[in-house]
Motif scaffolding. Structure first.
Motif, PDB file in Angstrom:
ATOM      1  N   VAL A  29     -29.009 -33.416  -0.109  1.00 40.84           N
ATOM      2  CA  VAL A  29     -30.058 -34.047  -0.756  1.00 40.84           C
ATOM      3  C   VAL A  29     -30.267 -35.555  -0.059  1.00 40.84           C
ATOM      4  CG1 VAL A  29     -31.043 -35.029  -2.905  1.00 40.84           C
ATOM      5  CG2 VAL A  29     -29.803 -33.053  -2.836  1.00 40.84           C
ATOM      6  N   HIS A  30     -31.710 -36.046   0.264  1.00 42.63           N
ATOM      7  CA  HIS A  30     -31.837 -37.081   0.861  1.00 42.63           C
ATOM      8  C   HIS A  30     -32.772 -38.199   0.057  1.00 42.63           C
ATOM      9  CE1 HIS A  30     -31.818 -40.441   4.085  1.00 42.63           C
ATOM     10  NE2 HIS A  30     -33.353 -40.203   4.006  1.00 42.63           N
ATOM     11  N   LEU A  31     -32.760 -39.225  -0.185  1.00 39.98           N
ATOM     12  CA  LEU A  31     -33.741 -40.204  -0.864  1.00 39.98           C
ATOM     13  C   LEU A  31     -33.949 -41.132   0.130  1.00 39.98           C
ATOM     14  CD1 LEU A  31     -33.441 -38.262  -3.572  1.00 39.98           C
ATOM     15  CD2 LEU A  31     -33.821 -40.504  -4.595  1.00 39.98           C
ATOM     16  N   SER A  32     -35.270 -41.778   0.363  1.00 41.57           N
ATOM     17  CA  SER A  32     -35.604 -42.877   1.088  1.00 41.57           C
ATOM     18  C   SER A  32     -36.768 -43.701   0.170  1.00 41.57           C
ATOM     19  CB  SER A  32     -36.020 -42.490   2.359  1.00 41.57           C
ATOM     20  OG  SER A  32     -37.351 -41.812   2.326  1.00 41.57           O
ATOM     21  N   LEU A  33     -36.896 -44.889   0.535  1.00 45.92           N
ATOM     22  CA  LEU A  33     -37.744 -45.826  -0.382  1.00 45.92           C
ATOM     23  C   LEU A  33     -38.884 -45.528   0.472  1.00 45.92           C
ATOM     24  CD1 LEU A  33     -35.869 -49.191  -0.925  1.00 45.92           C
ATOM     25  CD2 LEU A  33     -36.718 -47.384  -2.696  1.00 45.92           C
ATOM     26  N   GLU A  34     -40.192 -45.333  -0.246  1.00 42.83           N
ATOM     27  CA  GLU A  34     -41.344 -45.080   0.405  1.00 42.83           C
ATOM     28  C   GLU A  34     -41.864 -46.525   0.802  1.00 42.83           C
ATOM     29  OE1 GLU A  34     -45.876 -44.777   0.396  1.00 42.83           O
ATOM     30  OE2 GLU A  34     -44.599 -45.936  -1.191  1.00 42.83           O
ATOM     31  N   ASN A  35     -41.607 -47.402   0.018  1.00 34.61           N
ATOM     32  CA  ASN A  35     -42.084 -48.704   0.506  1.00 34.61           C
ATOM     33  C   ASN A  35     -41.008 -49.682   0.694  1.00 34.61           C
ATOM     34  OD1 ASN A  35     -41.092 -48.616  -2.240  1.00 34.61           O
ATOM     35  ND2 ASN A  35     -42.615 -49.766  -3.187  1.00 34.61           N
ATOM     36  N   LYS A  36     -40.234 -49.197   1.639  1.00 29.13           N
ATOM     37  CA  LYS A  36     -39.116 -49.932   2.090  1.00 29.13           C
ATOM     38  C   LYS A  36     -39.503 -51.306   2.510  1.00 29.13           C
ATOM     39  CE  LYS A  36     -35.147 -49.391   4.966  1.00 29.13           C
ATOM     40  NZ  LYS A  36     -34.091 -49.417   4.165  1.00 29.13           N
ATOM     41  N   PHE A  59     -42.893 -55.095  -9.892  1.00 28.22           N
ATOM     42  CA  PHE A  59     -43.397 -54.790  -8.697  1.00 28.22           C
ATOM     43  C   PHE A  59     -42.586 -55.481  -7.411  1.00 28.22           C
ATOM     44  CE2 PHE A  59     -46.124 -56.365  -5.223  1.00 28.22           C
ATOM     45  CZ  PHE A  59     -46.842 -55.262  -5.048  1.00 28.22           C
ATOM     46  N   PRO A  60     -42.364 -54.970  -6.509  1.00 27.19           N
ATOM     47  CA  PRO A  60     -42.854 -53.618  -6.106  1.00 27.19           C
ATOM     48  C   PRO A  60     -42.289 -52.515  -6.956  1.00 27.19           C
ATOM     49  CG  PRO A  60     -41.693 -54.961  -4.201  1.00 27.19           C
ATOM     50  CD  PRO A  60     -41.400 -55.609  -5.438  1.00 27.19           C
ATOM     51  N   SER A  61     -42.884 -51.422  -7.209  1.00 31.10           N
ATOM     52  CA  SER A  61     -42.574 -50.512  -8.015  1.00 31.10           C
ATOM     53  C   SER A  61     -41.461 -49.601  -7.127  1.00 31.10           C
ATOM     54  CB  SER A  61     -43.712 -49.673  -8.176  1.00 31.10           C
ATOM     55  OG  SER A  61     -44.235 -49.115  -7.271  1.00 31.10           O
ATOM     56  N   CYS A  62     -40.901 -48.711  -7.968  1.00 31.47           N
ATOM     57  CA  CYS A  62     -39.852 -47.872  -7.357  1.00 31.47           C
ATOM     58  C   CYS A  62     -40.445 -46.499  -6.916  1.00 31.47           C
ATOM     59  CB  CYS A  62     -38.736 -47.393  -8.159  1.00 31.47           C
ATOM     60  SG  CYS A  62     -37.723 -48.902  -8.811  1.00 31.47           S
ATOM     61  N   LYS A  63     -40.457 -46.111  -5.679  1.00 29.83           N
ATOM     62  CA  LYS A  63     -41.185 -44.718  -5.250  1.00 29.83           C
ATOM     63  C   LYS A  63     -40.261 -44.455  -4.059  1.00 29.83           C
ATOM     64  CE  LYS A  63     -45.940 -46.412  -5.727  1.00 29.83           C
ATOM     65  NZ  LYS A  63     -47.309 -46.699  -4.794  1.00 29.83           N
ATOM     66  N   VAL A  64     -39.753 -43.104  -4.300  1.00 28.96           N
ATOM     67  CA  VAL A  64     -38.865 -42.477  -3.382  1.00 28.96           C
ATOM     68  C   VAL A  64     -39.485 -41.316  -2.687  1.00 28.96           C
ATOM     69  CG1 VAL A  64     -36.996 -43.600  -4.456  1.00 28.96           C
ATOM     70  CG2 VAL A  64     -37.818 -41.278  -5.219  1.00 28.96           C
ATOM     71  N   SER A 129     -43.072 -41.667  -7.855  1.00 25.40           N
ATOM     72  CA  SER A 129     -43.344 -42.827  -8.197  1.00 25.40           C
ATOM     73  C   SER A 129     -42.779 -43.239  -9.704  1.00 25.40           C
ATOM     74  CB  SER A 129     -44.818 -43.353  -8.234  1.00 25.40           C
ATOM     75  OG  SER A 129     -45.053 -44.475  -8.863  1.00 25.40           O
ATOM     76  N   PHE A 130     -41.819 -44.083  -9.716  1.00 26.05           N
ATOM     77  CA  PHE A 130     -41.594 -44.582 -11.207  1.00 26.05           C
ATOM     78  C   PHE A 130     -42.145 -46.015 -11.545  1.00 26.05           C
ATOM     79  CE2 PHE A 130     -38.116 -42.231  -9.203  1.00 26.05           C
ATOM     80  CZ  PHE A 130     -37.546 -41.441 -10.382  1.00 26.05           C
ATOM     81  N   GLN A 131     -43.462 -46.000 -11.258  1.00 22.03           N
ATOM     82  CA  GLN A 131     -44.298 -47.068 -11.655  1.00 22.03           C
ATOM     83  C   GLN A 131     -44.434 -47.650 -13.002  1.00 22.03           C
ATOM     84  OE1 GLN A 131     -48.343 -46.884 -10.019  1.00 22.03           O
ATOM     85  NE2 GLN A 131     -48.771 -45.148 -11.179  1.00 22.03           N
ATOM     86  N   ARG A 132     -44.166 -46.605 -13.783  1.00 16.96           N
ATOM     87  CA  ARG A 132     -44.405 -46.800 -15.294  1.00 16.96           C
ATOM     88  C   ARG A 132     -43.175 -47.310 -16.078  1.00 16.96           C
ATOM     89  NH1 ARG A 132     -47.998 -41.376 -17.392  1.00 16.96           N
ATOM     90  NH2 ARG A 132     -49.824 -41.770 -16.246  1.00 16.96           N
ATOM     91  N   LEU A 133     -42.203 -47.387 -15.320  1.00 14.59           N
ATOM     92  CA  LEU A 133     -40.867 -47.987 -15.732  1.00 14.59           C
ATOM     93  C   LEU A 133     -41.008 -49.500 -16.130  1.00 14.59           C
ATOM     94  CD1 LEU A 133     -37.291 -47.415 -14.300  1.00 14.59           C
ATOM     95  CD2 LEU A 133     -38.175 -49.735 -15.082  1.00 14.59           C
ATOM     96  N   LYS A 134     -40.743 -49.761 -17.423  1.00 16.01           N
ATOM     97  CA  LYS A 134     -40.731 -51.151 -17.989  1.00 16.01           C
ATOM     98  C   LYS A 134     -39.453 -51.762 -18.003  1.00 16.01           C
ATOM     99  CE  LYS A 134     -45.522 -51.038 -19.586  1.00 16.01           C
ATOM    100  NZ  LYS A 134     -46.567 -51.703 -20.542  1.00 16.01           N
ATOM    101  N   ILE A 135     -39.013 -52.971 -17.974  1.00 11.87           N
ATOM    102  CA  ILE A 135     -38.311 -53.895 -18.165  1.00 11.87           C
ATOM    103  C   ILE A 135     -38.458 -54.985 -19.312  1.00 11.87           C
ATOM    104  CG2 ILE A 135     -36.848 -53.397 -16.032  1.00 11.87           C
ATOM    105  CD1 ILE A 135     -38.147 -55.877 -14.896  1.00 11.87           C
ATOM    106  N   THR A 136     -37.689 -55.240 -20.291  1.00 16.51           N
ATOM    107  CA  THR A 136     -37.690 -56.008 -21.355  1.00 16.51           C
ATOM    108  C   THR A 136     -36.581 -56.752 -21.598  1.00 16.51           C
ATOM    109  OG1 THR A 136     -38.449 -56.176 -23.739  1.00 16.51           O
ATOM    110  CG2 THR A 136     -37.087 -54.205 -22.782  1.00 16.51           C
ATOM    111  N   ASN A 137     -36.555 -57.907 -22.081  1.00 21.77           N
ATOM    112  CA  ASN A 137     -35.512 -58.701 -22.733  1.00 21.77           C
ATOM    113  C   ASN A 137     -35.706 -58.591 -24.214  1.00 21.77           C
ATOM    114  OD1 ASN A 137     -38.021 -60.494 -23.347  1.00 21.77           O
ATOM    115  ND2 ASN A 137     -37.009 -62.159 -22.720  1.00 21.77           N
ATOM    116  N   ASN A 138     -36.325 -57.690 -24.861  1.00 24.25           N
ATOM    117  CA  ASN A 138     -36.261 -57.458 -26.380  1.00 24.25           C
ATOM    118  C   ASN A 138     -35.019 -56.647 -26.858  1.00 24.25           C
ATOM    119  OD1 ASN A 138     -36.794 -56.853 -28.956  1.00 24.25           O
ATOM    120  ND2 ASN A 138     -38.807 -55.803 -28.474  1.00 24.25           N
ATOM    121  N   THR A 139     -34.269 -57.097 -27.383  1.00 20.35           N
ATOM    122  CA  THR A 139     -32.984 -56.626 -27.614  1.00 20.35           C
ATOM    123  C   THR A 139     -33.015 -55.450 -28.986  1.00 20.35           C
ATOM    124  OG1 THR A 139     -32.446 -58.572 -29.304  1.00 20.35           O
ATOM    125  CG2 THR A 139     -31.469 -58.618 -27.028  1.00 20.35           C
TER     126      THR A 139
END
Length: 259
Positions: A29-36, A59-64, A129-139
């Motif tokens: 299995v091989h993965l590479s960044l589409e927007n490397k 942003f940038p979003s994670c695309k592989v 694409s994992f562009q819908r992934l969101k990060i938060t500081n809401n504990t």
């Protein structure tokens, strides 16, 4: 239900990456960044990612790009984000420097790609694409987004999981983990490096209003206010990853129920 790192014991020890998983290859299995190339531009400056209470897209979003899967076997695609080191940082005199021990890391959540599970042929036909992934500081966030600390460094990890049915029932058969060092970033609540801010404005398609108005021009400062409003009034798809809005307009589901 949310997915936690304890469900994948083969990579539960955070920060420990199998050497063969770094920069793309794990067995067949091989993965590479589409927007490397774009990630590398940010990496040279020190990538910063905004975290908010309501959740912010990256942003940038994670695309592989995925190759080497069995076209007929079913796979899950997941992402988690783990601390890069054990330090807390501050921006001082134009660079990041450690100022103490890191805050305790929150239990890891995974972002499960909404197409999971799907056959290998599906994952390999186009960039994932994992562009819908969101990060938060809401504990208090319980399931949807990945919780991070501001002023801490993080590393996204990509996981390919072989499964035998259209279900999340454990155990899963095999896990391959992939790490790309150029995707490391500093979590912040406000951008510290103006060069990072400008690079996001130049490359983010949803920052069009800022590019057209020219943030650095005094004569356009009045227009910049309008540019900000243009971006804020955009769709949830747009404001979810705009680098300059204070809060996301809408929260999108980060974890998806499979039926």
């Amino acid at each position: 239900m949310p997915l936690h790192s304890s469900q994948l014991p083969s990579f539960h020890n955070e920060g420990c990456f199998p050497p063969s998983s770094i920069n793309g290859s794990y067995g067949r299995v091989h993965l590479s960044l589409e927007n490397k190339a774009l990630w590398e531009e940010f990496y040279t400056l020190g990538t910063e990612m905004i975290i908010t209470k309501s959740g912010r897209r990256m942003f940038p979003s994670c695309k592989v790009i995925v190759t080497g899967l069995n076209p007929h076997s079913l796979y899950l695609m997941l992402v988690d984000i783990v601390p890069l080191d054990n330090a807390r940082y501050k921006w001082h005199c134009g660079h990041w420097e450690p100022v103490g021990k890191a805050d305790p890391h929150f239990p890891s959540h995974f972002y499960l790609h909404p197409d999971s599970p799907a056959p290998g042929s599906h994952w390999m036909k186009e960039p994932v694409s994992f562009q819908r992934l969101k990060i938060t500081n809401n504990t208090l966030e319980q399931c949807e987004h990945i919780i991070l600390h501001s002023m801490h460094k993080y590393q996204p990890r990509f996981h390919v999981v072989l499964t035998s049915a259209h279900t999340l029932t454990l155990p899963w058969n095999a896990v391959a983990t992939f790490v790309f060092p150029e995707t490391t970033f500093m979590a912040v609540t406000a951008y510290q490096n103006s060069k990072v801010t400008q690079l996001k404005i130049d490359n983010n398609p949803f920052a069009k209003g800022f590019r057209e108005n020219g943030l650095s021009c005094k004569k356009n400062r009045g227009k910049n206010v309008r540019g900000t409003e243009m971006v804020k009034q955009g769709s949830a798809e747009e404001t979810g990853c705009d680098p300059l809005t204070d809060e996301s307009v809408a929260t999108l589901q980060g974890y998806w129920s499979l039926h």
